[in-house]
Design a protein around this motif. Structure first.
Motif, short mmCIF file in Angstrom:
data_model
loop_
_atom_site.label_atom_id
_atom_site.label_comp_id
_atom_site.label_asym_id
_atom_site.label_seq_id
_atom_site.Cartn_x
_atom_site.Cartn_y
_atom_site.Cartn_z
N GLY A 83 -0.76 11.36 11.14
CA GLY A 83 -0.62 10.76 12.46
C GLY A 83 -1.93 10.73 13.20
O GLY A 83 -2.23 9.78 13.93
N TYR A 84 -2.72 11.74 12.96
CA TYR A 84 -3.99 11.89 13.66
C TYR A 84 -4.96 10.74 13.35
O TYR A 84 -5.59 10.20 14.24
N VAL A 85 -5.06 10.37 12.07
CA VAL A 85 -6.02 9.32 11.73
C VAL A 85 -5.46 7.91 11.90
O VAL A 85 -6.22 6.97 12.06
N ASP A 86 -4.14 7.80 11.87
CA ASP A 86 -3.54 6.48 12.04
C ASP A 86 -4.04 5.80 13.30
O ASP A 86 -4.22 4.60 13.36
N ARG A 87 -4.25 6.60 14.31
CA ARG A 87 -4.61 6.07 15.62
C ARG A 87 -6.10 5.77 15.73
O ARG A 87 -6.54 5.23 16.72
N GLU B 168 -14.18 4.65 15.65
CA GLU B 168 -13.91 6.03 16.07
C GLU B 168 -14.09 6.99 14.90
O GLU B 168 -14.63 8.08 15.06
N LEU B 169 -13.64 6.53 13.74
CA LEU B 169 -13.76 7.37 12.54
C LEU B 169 -15.23 7.66 12.27
O LEU B 169 -15.62 8.79 11.98
N ASP C 13 -14.82 16.89 5.42
CA ASP C 13 -14.15 16.57 4.15
C ASP C 13 -12.97 15.64 4.39
O ASP C 13 -12.79 14.65 3.71
N PHE C 14 -12.20 16.02 5.40
CA PHE C 14 -11.00 15.25 5.70
C PHE C 14 -11.35 13.82 6.13
O PHE C 14 -10.79 12.85 5.62
N LEU C 15 -12.31 13.70 7.05
CA LEU C 15 -12.63 12.37 7.60
C LEU C 15 -13.28 11.45 6.56
O LEU C 15 -12.97 10.27 6.49
N THR C 16 -14.17 12.02 5.72
CA THR C 16 -14.79 11.17 4.70
C THR C 16 -13.74 10.75 3.68
O THR C 16 -13.79 9.65 3.14
N GLY C 17 -12.77 11.64 3.46
CA GLY C 17 -11.65 11.28 2.58
C GLY C 17 -10.84 10.13 3.17
O GLY C 17 -10.39 9.24 2.45
N VAL C 18 -10.69 10.14 4.50
CA VAL C 18 -9.96 9.06 5.17
C VAL C 18 -10.73 7.74 5.04
O VAL C 18 -10.16 6.69 4.72
N ALA C 19 -12.05 7.82 5.22
CA ALA C 19 -12.87 6.62 5.07
C ALA C 19 -12.74 6.08 3.65
O ALA C 19 -12.60 4.87 3.43
N LYS D 26 -10.23 6.44 1.66
CA LYS D 26 -8.89 5.85 1.54
C LYS D 26 -8.89 4.42 2.08
O LYS D 26 -8.22 3.54 1.55
N ARG D 27 -9.64 4.21 3.17
CA ARG D 27 -9.67 2.87 3.76
C ARG D 27 -10.45 1.89 2.89
O ARG D 27 -10.31 0.68 3.02
N ILE D 28 -11.33 2.41 2.04
CA ILE D 28 -12.13 1.55 1.16
C ILE D 28 -11.36 1.25 -0.14
O ILE D 28 -11.53 0.21 -0.76
N GLU D 29 -10.48 2.20 -0.50
CA GLU D 29 -9.76 2.12 -1.77
C GLU D 29 -9.05 0.79 -1.97
O GLU D 29 -8.39 0.28 -1.06
#
Lengths: 180, 409
Positions: A103-107, A112-113, A130-136, A138-141
């Motif tokens: 929920g935290y990164v969805d927004r 912002e990321l 670690d978490f945020l770069t993993g989110v980035a 995921k967005r590239i995947e």
């Protein structure tokens, strides 16, 4: 060691009535009063207090590379994790952590990321980084070249000729794979 | 913009700028530059942070990312990317087999128990303008492979390709200095070394390839010119193993045997040749590789095969010792000749023996199959820790006359 402030205040009132706060000032001048255990998740803050024995509780630590907006995001994450830790010191409730993080990164927008990655790196919060770069990631995947360029605002610096060659040879890479 | 723009260094620099927090902090323009960038997205992150993001992308997405822009392409090829990747997803050893008769390659991963071959078309529709690739299959049939991390270098007589197992992209590279055929190759400290093989005039040198600069150079001269030799490396030593003496056929059998059962040892760092070593029982080396500080050798004697281990640990005290190991579970009477060929590959703590050519009917009957003409497919795995052999899935049928190499990905 952080003898002077950390221990003097906590030893005098070992089970303190009032939680100790640390003041952090962002690049745009806003001062955040942050609960000590939360602030200590910021490695830069922790080592600052560990290294400087003469700082007092009134000390406002400047964080010139962190915007107010990024700070709100960072503290939301750190407070949530502090809360998890407090409730379950042995093992974090994984399901809940995952639900919170999703929920935290969805927004968060890409912009912002990015700001938060820079801030988490600067503040040296390895878990969050670690978490945020993993989110980035995921967005590239599963994205096509075009999509990645547009979505992340990457300037295509190949010459038109090179680009044409690449498109011919690796057509599959340029076709939309996952438009999400 | 700069090549080594590293945000963490900057952070520590910044940290040291807080001598007295009781004073008002005067943020200068340089300090602001990190947050106020012109482009406003993930790609505007400094190299190290962008690398952190890119290294977390699953392998399946990596191929297209190198076409996004020059910077991403450069970062994906950088040693730091490999390093991060190794750190985040422990890299696994896999066997790569390239078919020289069909445009196929296969990968065998060893990380899980039920390993199986994954096939990829080995697509030559790449910008290969050189005449050297005009006959692509002929190029492949004579090529030797060496892997550095996830990248496999395919060295043919007068051309070379780099194959990236992450992106499956083939890129032409600088060919070898001499048109070698059936030569030895091995990797020492992220550089490729080649020696021996047939060429005109005979190549009497050891050549070194630096993948960072894409250049070859001569580093030494060989004591023997071996044709059909095999390369391996352990602790900085390049082993040039077996093969035949090139040239006049009058030299006689004795000397030919000497070549076939011995190996020359080149110390890369010292740039010196160590004393050559020979198999204790003689015989003819048919396959060899390095694993866990040893050189493993499969030798052929007129009617039987033997499997040997050479202790190559230079500080271990046992350097130079040969031990005969349990042989591969092949029928006793298998004759390894021009019809049956093996390729031997060291994959971390395993030695993988791949039958790349020929037909073993006896073995076929033992394994309970009735059809004859069991072709070039057997894969046997020797576990160096336990000393036992197991059988892995056969080479897929489309991979014929394979050349094999171990790589990390």
């Amino acid at each position: 060691m952080s003898s002077s402030i950390a221990s003097s205040s906590s030893s005098s009132s070992s089970s303190s009535k009032k939680e100790k706060k640390i003041s952090l000032k962002t690049s745009d001048g806003e001062v955040f009063e942050v609960e000590e255990p939360v602030a200590m998740q910021l490695e830069i803050v922790r080592s600052f207090f560990a290294d400087n024995e003469d700082v007092t509780e009134q000390t406002v630590m400047p964080l010139p590379n962190v915007s107010t907006a990024a700070m709100h995001g960072i503290l939301e994450y750190c407070r949530a994790h502090e809360e998890f830790r407090r409730r379950m010191p042995e093992a974090a409730p994984e399901e809940e952590v995952r639900a919170f993080e999703a929920g935290y990164v969805d927004r968060k927008s890409n912009e912002e990321l990015k700001e938060m990655i820079l801030a988490a790196n600067y503040l040296n919060i390895s878990k969050l980084l670690d978490f945020l770069t993993g989110v980035a990631a995921k967005r590239i995947e599963n994205k096509s070249v075009e999509y990645v360029r547009a979505f992340f605002g990457v300037e295509n610096d190949f010459t038109p000729e090179e680009e044409a060659n690449l498109r011919r040879e690796y057509e599959w890479a340029f076709e939309g794979v996952d438009e999400d | 913009m700069s090549e080594s723009c590293n945000s963490r260094h900057f952070s520590w620099l910044m940290k040291s700028c807080f001598p007295n927090p009781n004073h008002d902090y005067h943020s200068s323009n340089t300090h602001q530059s990190i947050t106020t960038t012109t482009t406003t997205d993930i790609s505007s992150l400094p190299d190290d942070l962008l690398l952190e993001c890119l290294s977390r992308v699953p392998s399946s997405t990596l191929p297209s990312l190198s076409f996004v822009c020059r910077r991403w392409s450069r970062l994906l090829l950088s040693p730091s990317f490999l390093h991060l990747r190794r750190h985040l997803h422990p890299l696994h050893h896999s066997l790569f087999a390239l078919s020289s008769t069909t445009v196929h390659s296969g990968t065998l991963h060893f990380d899980d128990a039920c390993c199986s071959w994954i096939l990829h078309p080995f697509n030559p529709s790449l910008p290969l303008h050189s005449h050297a690739f005009a006959n692509f299959q002929s190029f492949l049939s004579q090529a030797r492979l060496s892997a550095i991390g996830p990248r496999i270098f395919i060295m043919g007589r007068n051309a070379m390709l780099r194959y990236d197992t992450w992106t499956r992209i083939l890129v032409p590279r600088t060919p070898m200095l001499f048109c070698r055929k059936k030569f030895a190759s091995a990797v020492v400290a992220s550089k490729i070394y080649v020696a021996g093989g047939a060429s005109r005039p005979p190549a009497v040198t050891v050549d070194e390839y630096d993948p960072e600069t894409d250049t070859w150079r001569v580093v030494s001269h060989v004591p023997r010119i071996r044709y059909g030799c095999i390369g391996a490396s352990v602790e900085g030593v390049f082993y040039v193993i077996g093969g035949l003496k090139i040239g006049d056929g009058t030299a006689g059998g004795r000397e030919a045997h000497l070549y076939a059962s011995s190996m020359d040892l080149y110390d890369v760092e010292a740039r010196a040749w160590l004393r050559s070593r020979a198999l204790p029982g003689g015989g003819c080396v048919v396959a060899a590789c390095a694993a866990m500080g040893h050189v493993y050798v499969l030798a052929n004697h007129a009617v039987e095969l033997s499997f040997w281990r050479f202790d190559a640990r230079r500080n271990g005290g046992g350097f130079g010792e040969w031990s005969r190991m349990k042989g591969p579970p092949l029928p006793g009477q298998v004759r390894v000749d021009s019809r049956v060929k093996f390729s031997c590959v060291g994959a971390e703590d395993k030695v993988v023996l791949v039958q790349v050519m020929g037909c073993i009917d006896d073995l076929l009957r033992r394994s309970g199959r009735s059809s004859r003409g069991f072709k070039q497919s057997l894969v046997l795995v020797y576990h160096t820790a336990s000393g036992d052999w197991t059988r892995a899935p056969d080479l897929p049928e489309v991979i014929q006359r394979a050349t094999c190499v171990d790589f990390e990905s």
